[in-house]
Design an enzyme around this catalytic site. Structure first.
Site, PDB file in Angstrom:
ATOM      1  N   GLU A 148      13.838  35.462  38.756  1.00 39.08           N
ATOM      2  CA  GLU A 148      14.239  36.078  38.070  1.00 39.08           C
ATOM      3  C   GLU A 148      13.833  36.648  36.567  1.00 39.08           C
ATOM      4  OE1 GLU A 148      13.926  39.562  39.373  1.00 39.08           O
ATOM      5  OE2 GLU A 148      14.870  39.653  41.183  1.00 39.08           O
ATOM      6  N   ARG A 196      49.448  24.360  42.019  1.00 39.91           N
ATOM      7  CA  ARG A 196      49.197  23.161  42.688  1.00 39.91           C
ATOM      8  C   ARG A 196      50.075  22.356  41.328  1.00 39.91           C
ATOM      9  NH1 ARG A 196      47.767  19.058  45.246  1.00 39.91           N
ATOM     10  NH2 ARG A 196      47.131  17.122  43.976  1.00 39.91           N
ATOM     11  N   ASN A 218       1.983  27.248  42.333  1.00 38.85           N
ATOM     12  CA  ASN A 218       0.643  27.195  41.289  1.00 38.85           C
ATOM     13  C   ASN A 218       1.570  27.490  40.356  1.00 38.85           C
ATOM     14  OD1 ASN A 218      -0.324  24.586  42.333  1.00 38.85           O
ATOM     15  ND2 ASN A 218      -1.885  26.051  42.305  1.00 38.85           N
TER      16      ASN A 218
HETATM   17  P1  TGC Z   1       3.060  40.114  28.803  1.00 38.64           P
HETATM   18  O1  TGC Z   1       1.271  39.938  28.150  1.00 38.64           O
HETATM   19  O2  TGC Z   1       3.900  39.871  27.942  1.00 38.64           O
HETATM   20  O3  TGC Z   1       2.988  41.420  29.775  1.00 38.64           O
HETATM   21  C1  TGC Z   1       2.383  42.026  31.122  1.00 38.64           C
HETATM   22  C2  TGC Z   1       2.277  43.846  30.648  1.00 38.64           C
HETATM   23  O4  TGC Z   1       4.069  44.039  31.497  1.00 38.64           O
HETATM   24  C3  TGC Z   1       4.576  44.413  31.009  1.00 38.64           C
HETATM   25  N1  TGC Z   1       5.505  44.190  30.881  1.00 38.64           N
HETATM   26  C4  TGC Z   1       6.687  44.324  31.423  1.00 38.64           C
HETATM   27  N2  TGC Z   1       6.955  45.696  31.628  1.00 38.64           N
HETATM   28  C5  TGC Z   1       7.958  46.517  32.231  1.00 38.64           C
HETATM   29  N3  TGC Z   1       9.151  45.560  32.058  1.00 38.64           N
HETATM   30  C6  TGC Z   1       9.119  44.129  31.921  1.00 38.64           C
HETATM   31  N4  TGC Z   1      10.797  43.094  31.928  1.00 38.64           N
HETATM   32  C7  TGC Z   1       7.778  43.598  30.935  1.00 38.64           C
HETATM   33  N5  TGC Z   1       7.640  42.369  30.514  1.00 38.64           N
HETATM   34  C8  TGC Z   1       5.956  42.654  31.049  1.00 38.64           C
HETATM   35  C9  TGC Z   1       3.973  44.002  29.522  1.00 38.64           C
HETATM   36  O5  TGC Z   1       4.126  45.447  28.012  1.00 38.64           O
HETATM   37  C10 TGC Z   1       2.324  44.553  29.436  1.00 38.64           C
HETATM   38  O6  TGC Z   1       1.919  45.093  29.556  1.00 38.64           O
HETATM   39  P2  TGC Z   1       0.410  46.394  29.728  1.00 38.64           P
HETATM   40  O7  TGC Z   1       1.190  47.446  29.817  1.00 38.64           O
HETATM   41  O8  TGC Z   1      -0.466  46.066  27.953  1.00 38.64           O
HETATM   42  O9  TGC Z   1      -0.384  45.762  30.035  1.00 38.64           O
HETATM   43  O10 TGC Z   1       2.772  39.147  30.235  1.00 38.64           O
HETATM   44  P3  TGC Z   1       2.682  37.510  30.250  1.00 38.64           P
HETATM   45  O11 TGC Z   1       1.575  36.705  30.843  1.00 38.64           O
HETATM   46  O12 TGC Z   1       2.632  37.035  28.546  1.00 38.64           O
HETATM   47  O13 TGC Z   1       4.344  37.257  30.390  1.00 38.64           O
HETATM   48  C11 TGC Z   1       5.300  37.418  30.302  1.00 38.64           C
HETATM   49  C12 TGC Z   1       6.946  37.057  31.202  1.00 38.64           C
HETATM   50  C13 TGC Z   1       6.874  35.383  31.074  1.00 38.64           C
HETATM   51  C14 TGC Z   1       7.800  37.640  30.136  1.00 38.64           C
HETATM   52  C15 TGC Z   1       6.562  37.465  31.968  1.00 38.64           C
HETATM   53  O14 TGC Z   1       5.236  37.017  33.261  1.00 38.64           O
HETATM   54  C16 TGC Z   1       7.554  36.939  33.236  1.00 38.64           C
HETATM   55  O15 TGC Z   1       9.074  37.756  32.747  1.00 38.64           O
HETATM   56  N6  TGC Z   1       7.795  35.747  33.855  1.00 38.64           N
HETATM   57  C17 TGC Z   1       8.964  35.085  34.479  1.00 38.64           C
HETATM   58  C18 TGC Z   1       8.561  35.048  35.965  1.00 38.64           C
HETATM   59  C19 TGC Z   1       9.440  35.894  37.038  1.00 38.64           C
HETATM   60  O16 TGC Z   1      11.084  36.292  36.178  1.00 38.64           O
HETATM   61  N7  TGC Z   1       9.440  35.662  38.486  1.00 38.64           N
HETATM   62  C20 TGC Z   1      10.564  36.474  39.131  1.00 38.64           C
HETATM   63  C21 TGC Z   1      10.266  36.347  40.867  1.00 38.64           C
HETATM   64  S1  TGC Z   1      11.215  37.663  41.722  1.00 38.64           S
HETATM   65  C22 TGC Z   1      12.525  36.844  41.816  1.00 38.64           C
HETATM   66  O17 TGC Z   1      12.522  36.019  41.521  1.00 38.64           O
HETATM   67  C23 TGC Z   1      13.306  37.611  42.874  1.00 38.64           C
HETATM   68  S2  TGC Z   1      14.563  36.270  43.412  1.00 38.64           S
HETATM   69  C24 TGC Z   1      15.903  37.471  43.933  1.00 38.64           C
HETATM   70  C25 TGC Z   1      16.724  37.344  44.641  1.00 38.64           C
HETATM   71  O18 TGC Z   1      16.584  36.875  45.928  1.00 38.64           O
HETATM   72  O19 TGC Z   1      17.792  37.773  44.095  1.00 38.64           O
HETATM   73  P1  FAD Z   2       8.510  26.928  36.337  1.00 44.09           P
HETATM   74  O1  FAD Z   2       7.891  28.457  35.638  1.00 44.09           O
HETATM   75  O2  FAD Z   2       6.830  26.410  37.048  1.00 44.09           O
HETATM   76  O3  FAD Z   2       9.518  26.724  35.511  1.00 44.09           O
HETATM   77  C1  FAD Z   2       9.771  24.905  35.323  1.00 44.09           C
HETATM   78  C2  FAD Z   2      10.517  24.911  34.340  1.00 44.09           C
HETATM   79  O4  FAD Z   2       9.681  24.956  33.035  1.00 44.09           O
HETATM   80  C3  FAD Z   2      11.457  26.305  33.553  1.00 44.09           C
HETATM   81  O5  FAD Z   2      12.848  25.228  33.259  1.00 44.09           O
HETATM   82  C4  FAD Z   2      10.917  27.111  32.370  1.00 44.09           C
HETATM   83  O6  FAD Z   2      11.750  27.764  32.405  1.00 44.09           O
HETATM   84  C5  FAD Z   2      10.182  26.182  31.753  1.00 44.09           C
HETATM   85  N1  FAD Z   2       9.047  26.898  31.593  1.00 44.09           N
HETATM   86  C6  FAD Z   2       7.622  27.800  32.165  1.00 44.09           C
HETATM   87  N2  FAD Z   2       7.471  27.781  30.502  1.00 44.09           N
HETATM   88  C7  FAD Z   2       7.346  27.716  29.635  1.00 44.09           C
HETATM   89  C8  FAD Z   2       7.432  28.358  28.152  1.00 44.09           C
HETATM   90  N3  FAD Z   2       6.633  29.126  28.582  1.00 44.09           N
HETATM   91  N4  FAD Z   2       8.409  27.905  27.658  1.00 44.09           N
HETATM   92  C9  FAD Z   2       8.712  26.508  27.586  1.00 44.09           C
HETATM   93  N5  FAD Z   2       9.723  26.957  29.259  1.00 44.09           N
HETATM   94  C10 FAD Z   2       9.163  26.968  30.148  1.00 44.09           C
HETATM   95  N6  FAD Z   2      10.194  34.821  43.296  1.00 44.09           N
HETATM   96  C11 FAD Z   2       9.806  34.977  44.392  1.00 44.09           C
HETATM   97  O7  FAD Z   2       8.009  36.329  43.584  1.00 44.09           O
HETATM   98  N7  FAD Z   2      10.220  36.500  44.827  1.00 44.09           N
HETATM   99  C12 FAD Z   2      11.681  36.014  45.189  1.00 44.09           C
HETATM  100  O8  FAD Z   2      11.904  36.310  46.750  1.00 44.09           O
HETATM  101  C13 FAD Z   2      12.043  34.974  44.991  1.00 44.09           C
HETATM  102  N8  FAD Z   2      13.230  33.659  45.763  1.00 44.09           N
HETATM  103  C14 FAD Z   2      13.592  33.205  45.502  1.00 44.09           C
HETATM  104  C15 FAD Z   2      14.403  32.586  45.352  1.00 44.09           C
HETATM  105  C16 FAD Z   2      14.989  31.071  45.535  1.00 44.09           C
HETATM  106  C17 FAD Z   2      16.374  30.607  46.167  1.00 44.09           C
HETATM  107  C18 FAD Z   2      14.329  30.647  44.504  1.00 44.09           C
HETATM  108  C19 FAD Z   2      15.027  29.277  44.228  1.00 44.09           C
HETATM  109  C20 FAD Z   2      13.325  31.135  43.674  1.00 44.09           C
HETATM  110  C21 FAD Z   2      12.722  32.485  44.434  1.00 44.09           C
HETATM  111  N9  FAD Z   2      11.869  33.074  43.628  1.00 44.09           N
HETATM  112  C22 FAD Z   2      11.078  34.135  44.106  1.00 44.09           C
HETATM  113  C23 FAD Z   2      11.196  32.179  42.274  1.00 44.09           C
HETATM  114  C24 FAD Z   2      11.468  32.486  41.146  1.00 44.09           C
HETATM  115  O9  FAD Z   2      11.472  33.179  40.768  1.00 44.09           O
HETATM  116  C25 FAD Z   2      11.091  31.654  40.098  1.00 44.09           C
HETATM  117  O10 FAD Z   2      11.194  29.861  40.319  1.00 44.09           O
HETATM  118  C26 FAD Z   2      11.018  31.289  38.697  1.00 44.09           C
HETATM  119  O11 FAD Z   2      10.402  32.164  38.542  1.00 44.09           O
HETATM  120  C27 FAD Z   2      10.226  30.146  37.855  1.00 44.09           C
HETATM  121  O12 FAD Z   2       8.960  29.842  38.541  1.00 44.09           O
HETATM  122  P2  FAD Z   2       9.225  27.735  38.630  1.00 44.09           P
HETATM  123  O13 FAD Z   2      10.131  27.511  40.110  1.00 44.09           O
HETATM  124  O14 FAD Z   2       7.334  27.915  39.876  1.00 44.09           O
HETATM  125  O15 FAD Z   2       9.522  27.241  37.690  1.00 44.09           O
END
Ligand code: TGC
Ligand code: FAD
Length: 404
Positions: free
Chosen positions: A383, A288, A154
């Site tokens: 990411e 090609r 979620n």
């Molecule tokens: P927000 O209030 O902005 O921040 C909370 C606290 O975190 C700090 N912060 C950071 N610190 C280090 N590096 C960054 N990039 C940071 N961004 C924020 C911030 O200063 C704050 O610190 P403090 O001390 O004041 O508490 O947080 P928010 O809840 O409003 O969210 C911000 C947002 C949307 C940018 C963030 O949550 C975000 O980046 N969302 C995207 C989630 C995401 O990237 N998930 C990835 C999951 S892992 C994955 O996908 C692995 S795939 C790997 C693979 O297979 O290669």
């Molecule tokens: P959602 O957050 O539900 O987003 C759906 C759509 O809404 C997106 O287009 C998004 O941009 C948009 N949206 C969301 N919020 C806003 C906003 N505030 N304003 C405007 N638009 C918005 N995660 C891990 O923790 N570890 C891993 O190893 C990992 N590996 C992955 C491997 C694969 C193959 C995939 C597909 C994903 C993986 N992920 C992992 C998860 C990945 O990081 C998430 O899929 C990603 O962060 C997006 O989250 P969600 O899929 O829940 O989409």
């Protein structure tokens, strides 16, 4: 499904003749050590990945035998200090290694990104000395495989709302919840899991396979990253020793710090996928023939190729400069967002355009393009999605938070 990789290799009669595009002589900005790392990873990809990767993707099989090999060639934590088994190398070296792995396949780069940036990095930066000694050398060598649990069913883009939580129980904590879309999960030996403590603050825990109540079901039916194993991490009253909690950080900045390193690696990795598509498209356009001449002789095809070359060159310069800022400890999260966002987008566009240059052949597994294209749909989402990185930049520019 088990695959006979030796047989697949022996039967593969295609030669991987990849060489990288470098219009602006970015190589002149690299050291001899950088080039050596790049060529050793490239050689390994040509030998071990190119002959098997199409079969792995067609059958959705993660080639788990490569895990110790990735350790041997130094792709697990090149930027982690050598005293813990890492490479002790700089961020340009790390980037080049990710470029070469993703040139092979985004799923292979994913395995290494997760291990190095999302599992070893938090243990190195936030772990105790005992945790570093216990886990880092085994992760570096590929004796152990790790996963990183942040995303939940979620809560994806908004990890701060996570529900996974733990409660104190003597010298243990009791962990409950579930993580979804987790790379490496089905085969991981350990998982770095982010969960809320009793005060609602996020902390990192090292969860080991075999702990009662911990399971890692595989995610099936993916059309993307088919050679990477993706799964869930499910915690049903898992008793985790308190000594497995990462002591060095409390709050969402813990997992987000790890993402900085992984997103940086992706900004290089995407260039590798783009280069492979470009290399394939140029070769095909020269060979090609239609209407009596090579299709590369038509202006429309030249436009596509010229624009690809330009975008690859811009992406290389962006990644290289970001790497120097990373080395100096000066790179900001929003600079990293710009590079991840731009370079993945250009790679996906290049894959789509290259696929068109190959006509019908573009959809065949005899060429890497459709595979890269499908993979990059995950890379543009994980990411941090493309739109989330745009909003991070929007906040940097305006000071206004458009997330909520
Ligand atoms: P927000 O209030 O902005 O921040 C909370 C606290 O975190 C700090 N912060 C950071 N610190 C280090 N590096 C960054 N990039 C940071 N961004 C924020 C911030 O200063 C704050 O610190 P403090 O001390 O004041 O508490 O947080 P928010 O809840 O409003 O969210 C911000 C947002 C949307 C940018 C963030 O949550 C975000 O980046 N969302 C995207 C989630 C995401 O990237 N998930 C990835 C999951 S892992 C994955 O996908 C692995 S795939 C790997 C693979 O297979 O290669
Ligand atoms: P959602 O957050 O539900 O987003 C759906 C759509 O809404 C997106 O287009 C998004 O941009 C948009 N949206 C969301 N919020 C806003 C906003 N505030 N304003 C405007 N638009 C918005 N995660 C891990 O923790 N570890 C891993 O190893 C990992 N590996 C992955 C491997 C694969 C193959 C995939 C597909 C994903 C993986 N992920 C992992 C998860 C990945 O990081 C998430 O899929 C990603 O962060 C997006 O989250 P969600 O899929 O829940 O989409």
């Amino acid at each position: 499904m088990e695959m006979d990789f030796d047989k697949i290799k022996a039967e593969n009669n295609q030669t991987d003749d990849f060489s990288h595009a470098d219009f602006y002589d970015v190589d002149a900005l690299l050291t001899e050590e950088h080039k050596l790392i790049r060529s050793s990873v490239r050689d390994w990809v040509k030998r071990e990945i190119s002959p098997i990767i199409d079969a792995c993707c067609q059958e959705a099989v993660f080639p788990k035998h490569i895990v110790p090999q990735l350790g041997e060639i130094g792709c697990f934590g090149p930027q982690i200090p050598a005293e813990y088994g890492g490479g002790g190398l700089d961020y340009i070296s790390y980037g080049l290694a990710m470029q070469e792995l993703e040139r092979g396949d985004s799923g292979i780069r994913s395995t290494a990104s997760v291990q190095g940036s999302l599992v070893m990095h938090p243990i190195n930066v936030f772990g105790s000395e005992e945790q570093k000694k216990k886990y880092l050398p085994k992760l570096a060598s590929g004796k152990m495989l790790g996963s990183f649990g942040l995303t939940e069913p979620n809560h994806g883009s908004d990890p701060g709302s996570m529900e996974t939580n733990f409660k104190e129980d003597g010298d243990h904590v009791i962990l409950n919840g579930a993580k979804m879309w987790i790379s490496n999960a089905p085969f991981c030996d350990v998982a770095v899991v982010w969960a809320k403590n009793e005060s609602g603050k996020v902390q990192g825990l090292i969860v080991e396979r075999g702990m009662e109540g911990f399971s890692t079901p595989t995610t099936h039916k993916k059309w993307s990253l088919r050679a990477s194993a993706t799964g869930e991490l499910v915690f049903d009253n898992v008793r985790v020793p308190k000594e497995n909690i990462l002591p060095g950080v409390v709050g969402l900045k813990g997992p987000l710090t790890c993402l900085n390193s992984a997103r940086y690696g992706i900004s290089w990795g995407a260039i590798g996928a783009a280069m492979d598509c470009f290399h394939t498209a140029v070769k095909y356009a020269k060979e090609r023939h239609q209407f009596g001449k090579p299709i590369g002789g038509f202006q429309l095809q030249q436009k596509k190729l010229s624009e690809m070359y330009t975008e690859i060159t811009k992406a290389q310069l962006l990644a290289w400069r970001l790497g120097t800022l990373m080395n100096e400890g000066k790179a900001t999260p929003s600079q990293i967002s710009m590079a991840k966002r731009n370079n993945v987008e250009i790679a996906l566009n290049i894959a789509r355009e290259s696929r068109q240059i190959l006509g019908g052949m573009g959809i065949s597994g005899d060429y890497p393009i459709m595979r890269h294209m499908a993979n990059l749909e995950s890379v543009i989402t994980y990411e941090g999605t493309h739109d989330i990185h745009l909003l991070i930049l929007g906040m940097e520019i305006t000071g206004e938070n458009a997330f909520v």
